[in-house]
Design a protein around this motif. Sequence first.
Motif, PDB file in Angstrom:
ATOM      1  N   GLU A 164      14.520  85.499 -28.651  1.00 43.32           N
ATOM      2  CA  GLU A 164      15.401  85.625 -27.486  1.00 43.32           C
ATOM      3  C   GLU A 164      14.619  85.397 -26.170  1.00 43.32           C
ATOM      4  O   GLU A 164      15.093  84.722 -25.243  1.00 43.32           O
ATOM      5  CB  GLU A 164      15.957  87.050 -27.571  1.00 43.32           C
ATOM      6  N   ILE A 165      13.393  85.958 -26.108  1.00 49.02           N
ATOM      7  CA  ILE A 165      12.567  85.813 -24.886  1.00 49.02           C
ATOM      8  C   ILE A 165      12.208  84.334 -24.681  1.00 49.02           C
ATOM      9  O   ILE A 165      12.284  83.796 -23.570  1.00 49.02           O
ATOM     10  CB  ILE A 165      11.276  86.665 -25.000  1.00 49.02           C
ATOM     11  N   LYS A 166      11.841  83.686 -25.777  1.00 51.76           N
ATOM     12  CA  LYS A 166      11.475  82.262 -25.682  1.00 51.76           C
ATOM     13  C   LYS A 166      12.694  81.425 -25.255  1.00 51.76           C
ATOM     14  O   LYS A 166      12.563  80.505 -24.455  1.00 51.76           O
ATOM     15  CB  LYS A 166      10.961  81.763 -27.037  1.00 51.76           C
ATOM     16  N   TYR A 167      13.841  81.788 -25.817  1.00 51.46           N
ATOM     17  CA  TYR A 167      15.048  81.021 -25.473  1.00 51.46           C
ATOM     18  C   TYR A 167      15.333  81.138 -23.967  1.00 51.46           C
ATOM     19  O   TYR A 167      15.642  80.148 -23.299  1.00 51.46           O
ATOM     20  CB  TYR A 167      16.267  81.490 -26.294  1.00 51.46           C
ATOM     21  N   ALA A 168      15.166  82.345 -23.422  1.00 53.72           N
ATOM     22  CA  ALA A 168      15.430  82.540 -21.987  1.00 53.72           C
ATOM     23  C   ALA A 168      14.473  81.688 -21.149  1.00 53.72           C
ATOM     24  O   ALA A 168      14.877  81.058 -20.163  1.00 53.72           O
ATOM     25  CB  ALA A 168      15.297  84.015 -21.625  1.00 53.72           C
ATOM     26  N   LEU A 169      13.208  81.635 -21.549  1.00 51.71           N
ATOM     27  CA  LEU A 169      12.242  80.844 -20.770  1.00 51.71           C
ATOM     28  C   LEU A 169      12.596  79.354 -20.825  1.00 51.71           C
ATOM     29  O   LEU A 169      12.415  78.612 -19.858  1.00 51.71           O
ATOM     30  CB  LEU A 169      10.810  81.089 -21.279  1.00 51.71           C
ATOM     31  N   TRP A 170      13.091  78.942 -21.982  1.00 51.41           N
ATOM     32  CA  TRP A 170      13.485  77.538 -22.126  1.00 51.41           C
ATOM     33  C   TRP A 170      14.760  77.271 -21.332  1.00 51.41           C
ATOM     34  O   TRP A 170      14.833  76.336 -20.526  1.00 51.41           O
ATOM     35  CB  TRP A 170      13.677  77.224 -23.616  1.00 51.41           C
ATOM     36  N   ASP A 171      15.731  78.139 -21.521  1.00 53.95           N
ATOM     37  CA  ASP A 171      17.042  77.939 -20.922  1.00 53.95           C
ATOM     38  C   ASP A 171      16.990  78.034 -19.388  1.00 53.95           C
ATOM     39  O   ASP A 171      17.558  77.218 -18.675  1.00 53.95           O
ATOM     40  CB  ASP A 171      17.991  79.008 -21.497  1.00 53.95           C
ATOM     41  N   HIS A 172      16.236  79.032 -18.904  1.00 50.78           N
ATOM     42  CA  HIS A 172      16.225  79.255 -17.449  1.00 50.78           C
ATOM     43  C   HIS A 172      15.186  78.410 -16.716  1.00 50.78           C
ATOM     44  O   HIS A 172      15.351  78.117 -15.546  1.00 50.78           O
ATOM     45  CB  HIS A 172      15.937  80.740 -17.134  1.00 50.78           C
ATOM     46  N   HIS A 173      14.086  78.092 -17.395  1.00 49.40           N
ATOM     47  CA  HIS A 173      12.976  77.462 -16.663  1.00 49.40           C
ATOM     48  C   HIS A 173      12.420  76.214 -17.340  1.00 49.40           C
ATOM     49  O   HIS A 173      11.396  75.682 -16.889  1.00 49.40           O
ATOM     50  CB  HIS A 173      11.836  78.486 -16.468  1.00 49.40           C
ATOM     51  N   GLY A 174      13.043  75.786 -18.423  1.00 50.91           N
ATOM     52  CA  GLY A 174      12.597  74.554 -19.096  1.00 50.91           C
ATOM     53  C   GLY A 174      11.214  74.679 -19.717  1.00 50.91           C
ATOM     54  O   GLY A 174      10.486  73.683 -19.818  1.00 50.91           O
ATOM     55  N   ILE A 175      10.828  75.900 -20.110  1.00 54.19           N
ATOM     56  CA  ILE A 175       9.498  76.072 -20.736  1.00 54.19           C
ATOM     57  C   ILE A 175       9.677  76.050 -22.261  1.00 54.19           C
ATOM     58  O   ILE A 175      10.264  76.967 -22.835  1.00 54.19           O
ATOM     59  CB  ILE A 175       8.851  77.403 -20.293  1.00 54.19           C
ATOM     60  N   PRO A 176       9.167  75.001 -22.926  1.00 57.28           N
ATOM     61  CA  PRO A 176       9.350  74.913 -24.372  1.00 57.28           C
ATOM     62  C   PRO A 176       8.266  75.737 -25.072  1.00 57.28           C
ATOM     63  O   PRO A 176       7.095  75.662 -24.709  1.00 57.28           O
ATOM     64  CB  PRO A 176       9.122  73.427 -24.653  1.00 57.28           C
ATOM     65  N   LEU A 177       8.646  76.549 -26.048  1.00 62.99           N
ATOM     66  CA  LEU A 177       7.631  77.369 -26.729  1.00 62.99           C
ATOM     67  C   LEU A 177       7.719  77.150 -28.235  1.00 62.99           C
ATOM     68  O   LEU A 177       8.813  77.157 -28.797  1.00 62.99           O
ATOM     69  CB  LEU A 177       7.857  78.849 -26.388  1.00 62.99           C
ATOM     70  N   PRO A 178       6.593  76.933 -28.882  1.00 62.46           N
ATOM     71  CA  PRO A 178       6.618  76.701 -30.326  1.00 62.46           C
ATOM     72  C   PRO A 178       7.023  77.974 -31.061  1.00 62.46           C
ATOM     73  O   PRO A 178       6.943  79.071 -30.503  1.00 62.46           O
ATOM     74  CB  PRO A 178       5.170  76.333 -30.654  1.00 62.46           C
ATOM     75  N   SER A 179       7.446  77.818 -32.325  1.00 65.38           N
ATOM     76  CA  SER A 179       7.916  79.028 -33.017  1.00 65.38           C
ATOM     77  C   SER A 179       6.784  80.000 -33.324  1.00 65.38           C
ATOM     78  O   SER A 179       6.965  81.201 -33.230  1.00 65.38           O
ATOM     79  CB  SER A 179       8.703  78.655 -34.272  1.00 65.38           C
TER      80      SER A 179
END
Length: 617
Positions: free
Chosen positions: A125-140
């Motif tokens: 969920e935290i990774k999704y927020a960073l991606w969704d809000h700020h375009g930061i892609p994070l590996p699994s």
Amino acid sequence: MPKFNRTNKVTNRRISKSSISKTLLVEVAWEVCNQVGGIYTVIRSKAPTMVKKWEDNYTLLGPYVEEQASAAFEPLPLDEESSVCRAVKRMQASGIDVHYGEWLVTGKPKVVLVNPLSVQDRLGEIKYALWDHHGIPLPSHDDLLDKTIAFGELNRIFFSLLSEEEKSKKIIGHFHEWMSASSIPELRRDNVDISTVFTTHATMLGRYLAANDHEFYQHLPFFDWEQEAINFNIEPQVRIERAAAHGAHVLTTVSDVTGQECIHLLGRKPDEITPNGLNIERFTALHEFQNLHKEYKEKIHQFVMAHFFPSYTFDLDNTVYFFTSGRFEYKNKGFDTTLEALAKLNYRLKQEQSDINIVMFFITKRPYHSVNPSVLQSRAVMEELRYTTKMIQNQIGERLFYAAASSNDHRLPELNDFVDEYWKLRFRRTLQSWKSGGLPSVVTHNLEDDQDDEILNYLRNANLLNHEDDRVKVVYHPDFISPASPLFGMEYGQFVRGCHLGVFPSYYEPWGYTPLEAMASGVPSVTSDLAGFGDYVVNNLQDHEEKGIYVIDRKNANFDAGADQLAYKLHKFIKMDRRQRISQRNKTEHNSTFFDWHNLIHHYDKAHNLAISRLKK
Ligand code: G6P
Ligand code: 1S3
């Protein structure tokens, strides 16, 4: 709602007592109570000055790492009067593993430690927020990234609660390096009522690009940061760093050199340069640190005797010890330039038929199987030799005394007669195993990747392999020095004190504590103007060579010219006699106070004044 006003100009060098009394400052770093590298030194050495200045309005926030916390952290009861404690209490109530207490270092700052595992189950969920809000892609799955993202989420929660709990004071959250700063973009998005300062101690891209491009500084304005981040497979880190740099109310970095990286790689000019200092502790009597040099040099002599003397001997009184140390970044830390300069120096000294000896220590960390058995063996044999000679000395001493007391003969008796046959034999046997054929090894350990090691390959190609007639000898110790080390058995700081000169001609070094730490011990060193520290010295410390800081020009010189300059400076250094070295050490130690935090903290004050001014309640 906070208003962000970037145009505010703050010229105050010092933060006023009245501003401090109305502000809470929380500094956040992955290295609070968690020793990893240089940022730990910044936070820890700065703590006494910060606590003195900010008193109860200062708190540090770091990760809870049990092994480190158990040694250096003392829990304190939660005080209802304090908004920090109330925020901690609310975190605890929601099931987060968070600790409040004192960090047991000089200054004893108050710390909040949050356990990244507390939000492990919410990582997706935290990774999704960073991606969704700020375009930061994070590996699994990426262990360090996962931990730092979790740490970011926890410090986001902390600041959100703190801003609710704190009714009267402004709050500054000062974040060091990207590992602590993934919360900045979220805190800004949520309009949390705090002012944020982001200090970068290097840029991710800068570090990678410099190691791979011989003309990094010339190419700096022209890199395509997005493409390069993808090329080096560091896109998440770079995007976090950029989001933090852009989102923070105030951006600072440790040197003008890294300031250029901020402009070109992060896309924002730093508001303030915050150079690194130390908590300089000086002896009251000048001779004390000189005595320490003598004491620890003697320990280094012991190592050198064990290492070299089985093959050949040389005059230790005419031997100078150089060292370099740090993470193994062959090009960035200037190991390549150092080796090239040593080869040149060796050649020059041979031409001059000099009788001086230089032993150069490379202290770094590389994967190895074990300590080289022959190196260990000669150390053990030397200890045996020392023991045997001591026993013989004792025997002669006692027997000579009795013989003298009971004799009427004034002549010295035959001393050989006082030694038992047993010790004579043991002495001969020890000496036999002491002398070995072959050259003293240039490396003290068996490396896992001996064939491809860059230092070893350079030494082999340059034939700088500890030949007897080499004036420059090399000892490559691929492990950090500690009292438990079988070869040196001393602290790193003691080793530094025992040496004559540190050699740190870095190509990429945002600040570089190693020469400054040497300076604080009264040991001169060479650095470069591409290291933040070297650049600062050139611009701010007059007559720096006399004060024991030599700076080679690498900004305008290519690799060969840089190595030539270094060889020249090393040559100049060894031409000094003992009196001159002693006098230079005095000046070096004396001038280290220039880098005491008391003298540098005003840069932080300016950043904090600016942070306050940009947050209008
Ligand atoms: C210190 C000691 C002196 C010693 C000197 C050696 O200053 O107090 O007793 O002679 O170190 O200096 P050197 O540069 O030759 O190691
Ligand atoms: C960084 O640590 P590093 O050795 O990765 O931060 C240090 C503290 O600011 C700095 O001295 C060093 O140059 C940087 O590179």
